[in-house]
Scaffold this motif. Structure first.
Motif, mmCIF file in Angstrom:
data_model
loop_
_atom_site.group_PDB
_atom_site.id
_atom_site.type_symbol
_atom_site.label_atom_id
_atom_site.label_comp_id
_atom_site.label_asym_id
_atom_site.label_seq_id
_atom_site.Cartn_x
_atom_site.Cartn_y
_atom_site.Cartn_z
ATOM 1 N N SER A 36 0.842 -1.257 -0.048
ATOM 2 C CA SER A 36 0.138 -0.045 0.022
ATOM 3 C C SER A 36 0.898 1.389 -0.086
ATOM 4 O O SER A 36 0.180 2.255 -0.194
ATOM 5 N N GLY A 37 2.315 1.235 0.397
ATOM 6 C CA GLY A 37 2.763 2.301 0.247
ATOM 7 C C GLY A 37 3.539 2.487 1.920
ATOM 8 O O GLY A 37 4.139 3.459 2.041
ATOM 9 N N THR A 38 2.501 2.116 2.616
ATOM 10 C CA THR A 38 2.762 2.459 4.180
ATOM 11 C C THR A 38 4.383 1.864 4.341
ATOM 12 O O THR A 38 4.566 0.839 4.288
ATOM 13 N N ARG A 39 5.262 2.726 5.226
ATOM 14 C CA ARG A 39 6.334 2.540 5.644
ATOM 15 C C ARG A 39 6.513 2.546 7.181
ATOM 16 O O ARG A 39 6.176 3.490 7.785
ATOM 17 N N THR A 40 6.841 1.265 7.851
ATOM 18 C CA THR A 40 6.889 1.229 9.246
ATOM 19 C C THR A 40 8.253 0.935 9.698
ATOM 20 O O THR A 40 8.989 -0.171 9.313
ATOM 21 N N TYR A 41 8.862 1.838 10.694
ATOM 22 C CA TYR A 41 9.859 1.391 11.262
ATOM 23 C C TYR A 41 9.922 0.305 12.442
ATOM 24 O O TYR A 41 8.747 0.391 13.295
ATOM 25 N N PHE A 42 10.941 -0.464 12.591
ATOM 26 C CA PHE A 42 10.903 -1.365 13.712
ATOM 27 C C PHE A 42 12.372 -1.582 14.040
ATOM 28 O O PHE A 42 13.341 -1.403 13.696
ATOM 29 N N VAL A 43 12.365 -2.393 15.173
ATOM 30 C CA VAL A 43 13.880 -2.734 15.701
ATOM 31 C C VAL A 43 13.727 -4.364 15.960
ATOM 32 O O VAL A 43 12.683 -4.748 16.373
ATOM 33 N N ASP A 44 14.754 -5.165 15.632
ATOM 34 C CA ASP A 44 14.811 -6.553 15.799
ATOM 35 C C ASP A 44 15.766 -6.906 16.763
ATOM 36 O O ASP A 44 16.913 -6.076 16.767
ATOM 37 N N TYR A 45 15.552 -7.637 18.108
ATOM 38 C CA TYR A 45 16.482 -7.966 18.892
ATOM 39 C C TYR A 45 16.098 -9.489 19.530
ATOM 40 O O TYR A 45 15.146 -10.173 19.279
ATOM 41 N N ARG A 46 16.881 -9.934 20.393
ATOM 42 C CA ARG A 46 16.697 -11.355 21.071
ATOM 43 C C ARG A 46 16.649 -10.943 22.493
ATOM 44 O O ARG A 46 17.699 -10.283 23.124
ATOM 45 N N ASN A 47 15.680 -11.419 23.221
ATOM 46 C CA ASN A 47 15.465 -10.903 24.678
ATOM 47 C C ASN A 47 16.598 -12.187 25.611
ATOM 48 O O ASN A 47 17.087 -12.912 24.813
ATOM 49 N N ALA A 48 16.296 -12.013 26.737
ATOM 50 C CA ALA A 48 17.284 -12.752 27.679
ATOM 51 C C ALA A 48 17.062 -14.258 27.590
ATOM 52 O O ALA A 48 17.883 -15.119 27.597
ATOM 53 N N ASN A 49 15.905 -14.546 26.885
ATOM 54 C CA ASN A 49 15.622 -16.252 26.690
ATOM 55 C C ASN A 49 15.838 -16.385 25.242
ATOM 56 O O ASN A 49 15.684 -17.527 24.742
ATOM 57 N N ASN A 50 16.627 -15.601 24.547
ATOM 58 C CA ASN A 50 17.061 -15.991 23.147
ATOM 59 C C ASN A 50 16.029 -15.871 22.294
ATOM 60 O O ASN A 50 15.971 -16.648 21.227
ATOM 61 N N VAL A 51 14.839 -15.176 22.605
ATOM 62 C CA VAL A 51 13.634 -15.171 21.761
ATOM 63 C C VAL A 51 13.813 -14.056 20.703
ATOM 64 O O VAL A 51 13.874 -12.807 21.427
ATOM 65 N N ARG A 52 13.460 -14.195 19.551
ATOM 66 C CA ARG A 52 13.525 -12.965 18.642
ATOM 67 C C ARG A 52 12.575 -12.262 18.765
ATOM 68 O O ARG A 52 11.211 -12.710 18.604
#
Length: 453
Positions: A36-52
């Motif tokens: 649709s053209g919508t652009r959304t910022y995000f951040v990827d990380y892994r928490n203390a339990n190694n879950v993405r």
């Protein structure tokens, strides 16, 4: 992978499928681009339990690339401390009250990010109505409850309170001598439940704080159907009232607007706010750029076309009926004038919607089909809303001529008989004979056709 900047994100073209742009400068920081053209910022990380985890930071335009980068850095710093910023955010959101949820929704509404009919941002008038229902009904009755704890029973109780008039009130507004009257009732209750359903849909789809919408499935009362229409004697009475009002120069513009509403079936705001560029007397059409149904091309009856032909359309204002003091805006005294014109008359209960409904009723009396009437009124199911339509169907223009002419005659005091007006066979035959006379149409007629008639 370039560094994510405003220029880079602006140039990211939408594709058939969603895709992701990663930032070369900050690991885990990215933006996904929807078809649709919508652009959304995000951040990827892994928490203390190694879950993405993937945490949204905001839509491009609402937040800048640099603001999103700062939020990403803060989130990654929390992760380094052993925290889970997405879980913390979700926990905080789930604790918000209905009042706080409504405030978030209202901010999105004001910014034009809440869509209405046809996927378009809600119109200004709809925003005002929604804000009124939120502040006068929803927040007073449900505002203190936690959004995640609202049940279908709570929504039903709110609806019944509105029906009973528990939120009824009269408050002063910022306008001079202005006041807002909140009455409640069946219609207000039904529409407020519908709005609350939209707010909870926003909470589910945009905020992710609920899984099920508690307003869905609530049995709403049937709204009161507006059956009021003018009969022919009342049309003649309306004509007399308007003629008397027009003797006062202050009301001549308002009288013209009322007559146009009556003869066109248009909504009050469509006539008051009509722009000169939207009037096409050559094509006998209104070409509204923005109505309740979006763009709309509407047939214009001959009495209306002649009115606009005779009206002085010069002047700097874009509007046919500009404001008295501020000519850059539309005429603003209509509600006050309407009240004075009809006060203490036999039509004191008349509304602009009654004129619109009466136009449709007259069209029905004259034998026009539901589809034709829908097109005359600009309803979504029957209106011609494409910007590419240039010439209206001649049958629609003829229908508009018939209904407008009939109502104009009633306003001028005529006594007519619509039973035979549209379907009288001799009249139809005479009209066909006139059409087939030499010179009346663009082809050679067979003399035998005229003799047969």
């Amino acid at each position: 992978m370039p560094k994510l900047t405003k220029i880079v994100v602006d140039k990211a073209e939408p594709r058939d499928r969603q895709y992701t742009l990663w930032c070369s400068d900050l690991k885990g920081f990215g933006v996904f681009v929807l078809s649709s053209g919508t652009r959304t910022y995000f951040v990827d990380y892994r928490n203390a339990n190694n879950v993405r985890r993937r945490m949204k930071l905001g839509r491009h335009g609402t937040v800048t690339a640099e603001q999103a980068r700062t939020l990403a850095i803060q989130a990654l710093a929390d992760v380094a401390k052993g925290n889970d910023p997405l879980e913390d955010r979700n926990s905080a959101r789930k604790a918000i009250s209905v009042k706080e949820l409504c405030e978030l929704y209202m901010a999105e509404l004001e910014a034009g990010r809440i869509l209405g009919k046809g996927g378009r941002p809600k119109k200004a008038s709809t925003k005002i109505t929604d804000l009124g229902r939120i502040t006068r009904h929803i927040i007073p009755l449900l505002g203190s409850k936690r959004a995640t704890h609202v049940t279908k029973a709570d929504v039903t109780a709110m609806m019944k309170d509105i029906m009973a008039g528990k939120t009824r009130a009269t408050k002063k507004t910022k306008k001079l001598r202005g006041k807002s009257v909140v009455r409640g009732g069946l219609g207000a209750a039904s529409r407020t439940v519908g709005l609350l359903g939209g707010i909870f849909t926003y909470a589910r789809d945009e905020l992710g704080i609920i899984e099920n919408n508690p307003a869905h499935g609530v049995r709403k009362p049937k709204d009161v159907v507006r059956k009021r229409r003018l009969n022919e004697d009342e049309y003649r009475a309306l004509g007399r009232i308007l003629a008397k009002a027009a003797e006062d120069e202050r009301y001549t513009r308002t009288v013209d607007i009322i007559r146009l509403i009556a003869m066109s079936g248009c909504r009050r705001g469509e006539i008051i706010e009509v722009r000169k560029a939207e009037i096409d007397t050559v094509g006998s059409a209104f070409r509204f750029e923005d109505t309740k149904e979006g763009q709309s091309v509407r047939p214009m009856g001959l009495p209306i076309a002649e009115y606009f032909d005779e009206r002085d359309m010069n002047g700097d204002s874009l509007y046919v009926f500009p404001g008295e003091r501020n000519t850059e805006g539309p005429f603003g005294s209509f509600p006050r004038h309407w009240e004075k014109i009809f006060a203490d008359t036999e039509l004191a209960d008349l509304t602009a919607h009654v004129l619109r409904h009466s136009f449709a009723s007259i069209a029905n009396d004259l034998g026009f089909t539901e589809f034709t009437i829908a097109a005359l009124l600009g309803h979504a199911s029957g209106s011609i809303t494409s910007r590419y339509v240039h010439t209206l169907d001649a049958a629609l223009v003829m229908a508009a001529d018939t209904v407008s002419g009939y109502i104009q005659a009633l306003l001028d005091g005529a006594v007519l008989s619509h039973t035979h007006y549209a379907l009288d066979r001799n009249s139809r035959k005479a009209a066909l004979v006139r059409f087939l006379e030499p010179g009346q149409c663009g082809f050679e007629q067979d003399e035998s056709m005229l003799q047969a008639l």
